[in-house]
Write a protein that holds these residues in place. Sequence first.
Motif, PDB file in Angstrom:
ATOM      1  N   CYS A  25      28.663  -8.359  87.167  1.00  0.00           N
ATOM      2  CA  CYS A  25      29.607  -8.032  86.101  1.00  0.00           C
ATOM      3  C   CYS A  25      30.881  -8.864  86.226  1.00  0.00           C
ATOM      4  O   CYS A  25      31.366  -9.132  87.321  1.00  0.00           O
ATOM      5  N   CYS A  31      33.928  -8.236  85.602  1.00  0.00           N
ATOM      6  CA  CYS A  31      35.173  -7.656  86.100  1.00  0.00           C
ATOM      7  C   CYS A  31      35.152  -7.530  87.612  1.00  0.00           C
ATOM      8  O   CYS A  31      36.180  -7.274  88.233  1.00  0.00           O
ATOM      9  N   CYS A  32      33.978  -7.721  88.246  1.00  0.00           N
ATOM     10  CA  CYS A  32      33.908  -7.554  89.708  1.00  0.00           C
ATOM     11  C   CYS A  32      33.027  -8.617  90.348  1.00  0.00           C
ATOM     12  O   CYS A  32      33.522  -9.669  90.740  1.00  0.00           O
ATOM     13  N   GLN A  33      31.702  -8.417  90.368  1.00  0.00           N
ATOM     14  CA  GLN A  33      30.828  -9.297  91.164  1.00  0.00           C
ATOM     15  C   GLN A  33      30.971 -10.788  90.843  1.00  0.00           C
ATOM     16  O   GLN A  33      30.985 -11.606  91.745  1.00  0.00           O
ATOM     17  N   ALA A  84      31.716  -3.910  81.952  1.00  0.00           N
ATOM     18  CA  ALA A  84      32.946  -4.515  82.475  1.00  0.00           C
ATOM     19  C   ALA A  84      34.200  -3.827  81.958  1.00  0.00           C
ATOM     20  O   ALA A  84      34.291  -3.453  80.796  1.00  0.00           O
ATOM     21  N   PRO A 101      36.857  -2.436  90.297  1.00  0.00           N
ATOM     22  CA  PRO A 101      36.157  -1.150  90.228  1.00  0.00           C
ATOM     23  C   PRO A 101      34.794  -1.225  90.916  1.00  0.00           C
ATOM     24  O   PRO A 101      34.285  -2.302  91.179  1.00  0.00           O
ATOM     25  N   HIS A 139      31.041  -0.055  90.135  1.00  0.00           N
ATOM     26  CA  HIS A 139      30.181   0.544  89.114  1.00  0.00           C
ATOM     27  C   HIS A 139      29.002   1.229  89.787  1.00  0.00           C
ATOM     28  O   HIS A 139      28.554   0.797  90.835  1.00  0.00           O
TER      29      HIS A 139
HETATM   30 ZN   LIG Z   1      32.565  -5.035  86.892  1.00  0.00          ZN
END
Ligand SMILES: [Zn+2]
Length: 320
Positions: free
Chosen positions: A65, A67-69, A104, A217, A219
């Motif tokens: 994702c 927003c993270c990974q 995301a 975050p 998930h």
């Molecule tokens: Zn994410």
Amino acid sequence: MNSPAQIPVIILSGFLGSGKTTLLNRLLNHAPRSAVVINEFGAVPVDQQLLRQHNVPLSTLSGGCLCCQVHGALTPLLKNLRMAWQSQAQKPFDRVLIETSGIANPEPVLDTLLRERWLSSRYRLDGVIVTVSAASGADVLNRFPEALAQIAWADTLIITHTDLAEDQQIDNLIALLNRLAPAASKIQAAHGDINPATLLAFPRRNCYRLKTNTPIPEHGFGSTTLQLDHPVSWPRLKTALESLLDRHATQLLRLKGVVYTTEHDAPVCVQGSAGRLYPPTLLPSRTSDDGRSRLVFITDGEVKGLTEAVKSGLATPHLI
Ligand SMILES: [Zn+2]
């Protein structure tokens, strides 16, 4: 030296199965001079296949994702895109559309665009467009903080699937969205049917109140991929997928893929979400098609046995 021209960027967000790619297709029909960055949570990218009729610069970040990974890959990707743009006398595109994964939180993406100095002087955030399904939006907002975050960052909310919802359901969702995002514009659209010119011209917010440190975050979603090497019977696959969506209506949030069937020469795009299998669509054939079907399942938590259930459904003769 003159300061570089800023390329406008539009972020397209929205929960799994809320119609982001349909909307993106619609936008690209209207604005073909766009570069597209697609982020998919699943390991096998499918959305790029759904956009195959558009001849636009397309970059895919899959298997995690945005927003993270795979967040760390966004800056180098946008830098490369900008360098390619800059090096050409005939500019290859006029704007960038970033489609985030359905899970995301847009904030880390906004953070990169607005706070990374090299990028923020060369790109201009034009707005955040977020799709919300009229059929499942209220339930999704109730269950997933990711969906709430998407609404919170939206400049424009597109209420999709209005053809699949009761009037009362739509009214209730709009009332909820008015509470959660009073300043965002709200537009209703069935089948992604919306005037792209209006959408691209929507006034943007001047200020995004980002937190000092954007939290990364965690998930709780899982994703599984099924690959099938030979063409499959469409009636059997349809029955198997419908039964899976029915059995796991709550946990199976999204299924999508491109499959090759014994009934059709062209690849078939298959999509489902919130317990419903959408009507399949035929995609244009390409010489690079390898004839392998790929289906991605995105679940709330881990769900075991999904791919095995489809395989066993395919092996069972179809009974009418
Ligand atoms: Zn994410």
